[in-house]
Design an enzyme around this catalytic site. Structure first.
Site, PDB file in Angstrom:
ATOM      1  CG  HIS A  98      -1.555   1.358   1.483  1.00 56.47           C
ATOM      2  ND1 HIS A  98      -2.653   1.780   0.766  1.00 56.47           N
ATOM      3  CD2 HIS A  98      -1.262   2.355   2.366  1.00 56.47           C
ATOM      4  CE1 HIS A  98      -3.022   2.972   1.192  1.00 56.47           C
ATOM      5  NE2 HIS A  98      -2.195   3.349   2.154  1.00 56.47           N
ATOM      6  CB  CYS A 137      -3.501   2.615  -2.542  1.00 56.69           C
ATOM      7  SG  CYS A 137      -2.598   1.047  -2.362  1.00 56.69           S
TER       8      CYS A 137
END
Length: 232
Positions: free
Chosen positions: A102, A172
């Site tokens: 992430h 993301c």
């Protein structure tokens, strides 16, 4: 005219023009109401007019104009598996994965990221993920905070709405890569953006894709991005 005599030559063009001395000021040409506006010679080193400087990739600025401020841009990288991917991926996928990544962008003293809730922001390291596992320096940007927040507003209303989130194809890391290129012209590391393709290239990844496609990630602790003030 006798043989061998030479007719008087006509006055040369040069002799009929009153050429000024090389150091003298330009005189109006016949029939023109003003002198030629071009300088007689350019300064050594090129044809730029004095008083202008052109930085690499930039526009010309006068000496009186202040240079644009530079703002550092960083990429925060988190391993959502907390090390489990490194240990279990050879057994489950048949290949080594170092993490389930992430990422977020740090600029103008805030952290910006994308998840199933849309674009969010927080103080750097302010989500429940804690401090990042690694930090990548992406360089600097001249984009001001005001312009950047307007840009994020546009993204939040188009490409990066919450309902557009997809774990493999629009996540993301897609957001971080888009924003990094807008700010600095640089992409984020390929080992991050290539991860979904690596997982889907395995039989285990293909078998679990219907389940994985339904997973939505929204790191807790951030504030949903607001058009009016940058944060809600």
């Amino acid at each position: 005219m006798r043989r061998g005599s030479v007719a008087p030559s006509a006055p040369s063009v040069t002799s009929r023009l009153a050429l000024p001395h090389p150091g003298a000021a330009a005189e109006p040409a016949p029939g023109l109401p003003f002198p030629f506006p071009f300088p007689r010679r350019f300064p050594a080193g090129g044809g730029r007019l004095p008083g202008l400087r052109v930085p690499p990739g930039g526009r010309a600025r006068t000496p009186m104009e202040e240079p644009l401020a530079l703002h550092p841009v960083k990429l925060y990288v988190y391993d959502l598996s907390k090390g489990m991917a490194r240990r279990l991926s050879p057994l489950m996928l048949g290949k080594q994965l170092d993490g389930i990544w992430h990422t977020s962008i740090i600029v103008h003293k805030d952290e910006f990221f994308y998840g199933s809730g849309g674009i969010s922001s927080c103080a750097p390291g302010g989500t429940l993920l804690g401090p990042p596992d690694s930090v990548v320096d992406l360089g600097n940007t001249e984009v001001t905070e005001e312009i950047f927040l307007e840009y994020l507003s546009s993204l939040g209303e188009s490409m990066f709405r919450g309902e557009s989130y997809n774990l493999f194809e629009h996540n993301c890391n897609t957001f971080s890569n888009e924003v990094a290129q807008f700010l600095t012209g640089r992409k984020i590391p390929s080992y991050i953006t290539d991860l979904p393709a690596e997982v889907l290239a395995t039989p285990f990844g293909q078998a679990l894709r219907p389940l994985l496609d339904s997973i939505q990630i929204q790191p807790p602790g951030g504030n949903t991005f607001s058009r009016h003030n940058g944060q809600s």
